[in-house]
Design an enzyme around this catalytic site. Structure first.
Site, PDB file in Angstrom:
ATOM      1  CD  GLU A 158      -0.840  -9.420   0.943  1.00  0.00           C
ATOM      2  OE1 GLU A 158      -1.240  -8.372   1.487  1.00  0.00           O
ATOM      3  OE2 GLU A 158      -1.474  -9.998   0.048  1.00  0.00           O
ATOM      4  CD  GLU A 234       0.710  -5.361  -1.514  1.00  0.00           C
ATOM      5  OE1 GLU A 234      -0.545  -5.344  -1.494  1.00  0.00           O
ATOM      6  OE2 GLU A 234       1.383  -6.330  -1.912  1.00  0.00           O
TER       7      GLU A 234
END
Length: 581
Positions: A158, A234
């Site tokens: 991320e 995710e």
């Protein structure tokens, strides 16, 4: 040998379209004796792949002391996944977030002077290069094109939410390829335009992280990744808890519907989490979005497998969805059975502070990092100048910042507590000659600019507006304190350690009820279960059967506040706290 590649619209396994249906399982949050059981249950839900982060600070808490054995045996974990006939995805960071302390980065790394974290800074690149090479020594021979089961490796984590240093990403990518990683490389970011733009490179396959509005998020992802398979790497099916909050759950039917949307569109998915596990010891991270919020010991995450490895409603809801798109075994995992309920007296107690702090004084309080201390407790002492007290016999003791909680004593008398979470930095103390302050690191923030921040008493404390100098400080060894309770020594002041024993006919999972106690740390047979705190929401600690034995077992705690009930109470079922009404 097999091949795993990226095609125009799909992942390709030996040239044929392949939909990855994965679940997250962090080996460092699960007792090694339980790895095979959790992996097998993933297959029973219909998953074909297991994903795991790699926590650098679990493998190398002290620089140069690399460990890939026992709890850190990533190779064995991947081999167990392969033995179940499943593929694996490895996400080595080096930053992982994951509600894990310091986002997975070692304290020795983040406390290096002038280091530039998560960017092209020489000290950081040098350190991470050594780490990445060690990880890939384990991963490379286990890739699918070498006869193993690893099909994807992720670059960073991320990153678009943190930075946009493309040279850093290129360095990581080049290093990964130099380490003989030949499987496809991915990145992950939340499906927001700026994050997706900043967090990847053209040669890396973009994936998304989200837990709802799947069709909308896939559309955004497709705009930035116009070819190849769509993947939510995710898929958030639950959430984590923090002390002072509530226990988070998500609706199983709603999560299943979003999973169905993904799979129906042909997208691949990694369910975060399939099984959360536990932040054993003091491995929990912390949030700080204007208010510091340390993560609880349990990482149950309201996942398809609960913290104990038992299937939940979500397990069966997801299993039903997956069965529409992939083969699902007939076998169903057994439900959790109630644990034995009993009590054990904590008959031995010992005060923690039994003598003065030794060493050389410093003008300002030393940090945990100054001592290279990885434990959660530090003791500070200083002589009090009588001139600082006013006519009422009191004075205001003030700190620039407390990280993260401090208990204040004057001449062995407890005077008050200061909490970072409540932005407390000062209290009025009575006249005395000696000040003792106990500071707890409650968990390191695991994201953004607060990565690696120092712990302890920060800055120059004052008393009555006058700077206090001549601080003594000493790290406290919490496991040793817990073990010392058996000595039953008298005298001293401050927190107490306490211990007792209990008998079991056979090793079995237990649930330790911590509600009668205040705040502290618990151990069974020397195994560090984690933190407890009456603040909640968590009310029980999971005790894995692997930490127990038939016959006599030892329970010990370090209680930082008041041991009002000197009894260890084990209950039949877990209690992770109240839900939102």
């Amino acid at each position: 040998m097999s091949s795993f590649t990226i095609g125009e619209t799909d992942f390709l396994l030996d040239g044929a379209p392949y939909q990855v249906i994965a679940g997250a399982l962090h080996y460092f949050r699960v007792h090694p004796d339980q790895w095979a059981d959790r992996i097998h249950k993933a297959k029973l839900m219909g998953l074909n792949t297991i994903e795991t982060y790699v926590a650098w600070n679990a493998h190398e808490p002290v620089r140069g002391q690399w460990d890939a054995t026992d709890w850190n045996d990533l190779g064995r974990f991947l081999d167990l996944v392969a033995a179940e006939g499943m593929h694996a995805i490895v996400r080595p960071g080096p930053y992982i977030c994951a509600e894990w302390h310091n986002g997975g980065l070692p304290v020795w790394l983040t406390s290096t002077p002038e280091i530039g974290l998560r960017r092209s800074e020489p000290q950081y690149i040098d350190a991470l290069s050594t780490y990445i090479r060690r990880v890939y020594e384990i991963v490379a021979p286990r890739q699918i094109d070498r006869g193993g089961n690893v099909i994807l490796v992720q670059i960073e984590n991320e990153y678009g939410a943190y930075g946009n240093d493309k040279e850093y990403l290129r360095t990581l990518t080049a290093l990964t390829r130099e380490c003989d990683i030949t499987v496809p490389l991915t990145t992950v970011d939340q499906p927001e335009d700026q994050m997706l733009e900043d967090g990847s490179l053209p040669e890396l396959h973009l994936t998304g992280s989200f837990g709802s509005r799947s069709a909308e998020r896939m559309k955004t992802l497709r705009a930035h990744q116009p070819t190849g398979p769509l993947m939510c790497s995710e898929f958030w099916d639950g959430w984590f808890d923090w002390w002072g909050g509530m226990h988070h759950t998500t609706d199983a039917a709603a999560s299943a519907a979003d999973l169905d949307t993904l799979l129906a569109a042909g997208a691949s998915v990694n369910i975060y989490m399939f099984h959360g596990g536990t932040n054993y010891g003091t491995t929990n991270g912390a949030n700080d979005k204007g208010r510091y919020a340390p993560i609880v010991t349990s990482y149950d995450y309201d996942a398809p497998l609960d913290e104990t490895g038992a299937p939940t409603e979500k397990f069966f809801a997801f299993r039903d969805v997956i069965a529409r798109y992939a083969p699902v075994p007939d076998e169903i995992p057994a439900a959790r059975v109630s644990a034995p309920a009993f009590e054990a007296a904590l008959s031995s107690q010992r005060a923690v502070f039994t003598g003065p702090v030794a060493g050389e004084p410093s003008d300002t309080p030393s940090s945990f990092e100054d001592h290279s201390h990885l434990g959660p407790l530090m003791r500070y002492e200083i002589a009090l100048p009588s001139a600082a007290f006013d006519a009422s016999g009191t004075a205001l003791l003030a700190f620039e910042e407390v990280r993260d909680m401090a208990w204040v004593f004057v001449d062995t008398k407890f005077c008050g507590r200061l909490s970072r979470a409540l932005h407390e930095r000062a209290l009025r103390i009575p006249v005395g000659t000696r000040l003792t302050v106990l500071v707890e690191d409650q968990g390191r923030v695991n994201y953004a600019s607060r990565l690696g921040e120092p712990k302890g008493l920060i800055g120059a404390p004052t008393l009555g507006g006058v700077t206090l100098t001549g601080w003594m400080s000493a790290p406290l060894d919490v496991p040793a304190l817990a073990a010392s309770a058996a000595s039953g020594a008298t005298g001293g002041f401050g927190p107490v350690s306490a211990s007792g024993s209990f008998e079991l006919e056979a090793a079995t999972d237990l649930f330790l009820d911590t509600d009668p106690w205040g705040k502290g740390f618990a151990f069974v047979n020397g195994f560090f279960l984690g933190r407890y705190w009456r603040s909640g929401p968590q009310r029980t600690l999971y005790v894995p059967a692997s930490a127990l034995r038939a016959g006599s077992n030892e329970i010990s705690i370090v209680e930082l506040e008041q041991l009002s009930t000197p009894v260890a109470r084990f209950v039949a079922d877990p209690d992770l706290g109240h839900l939102e009404e």
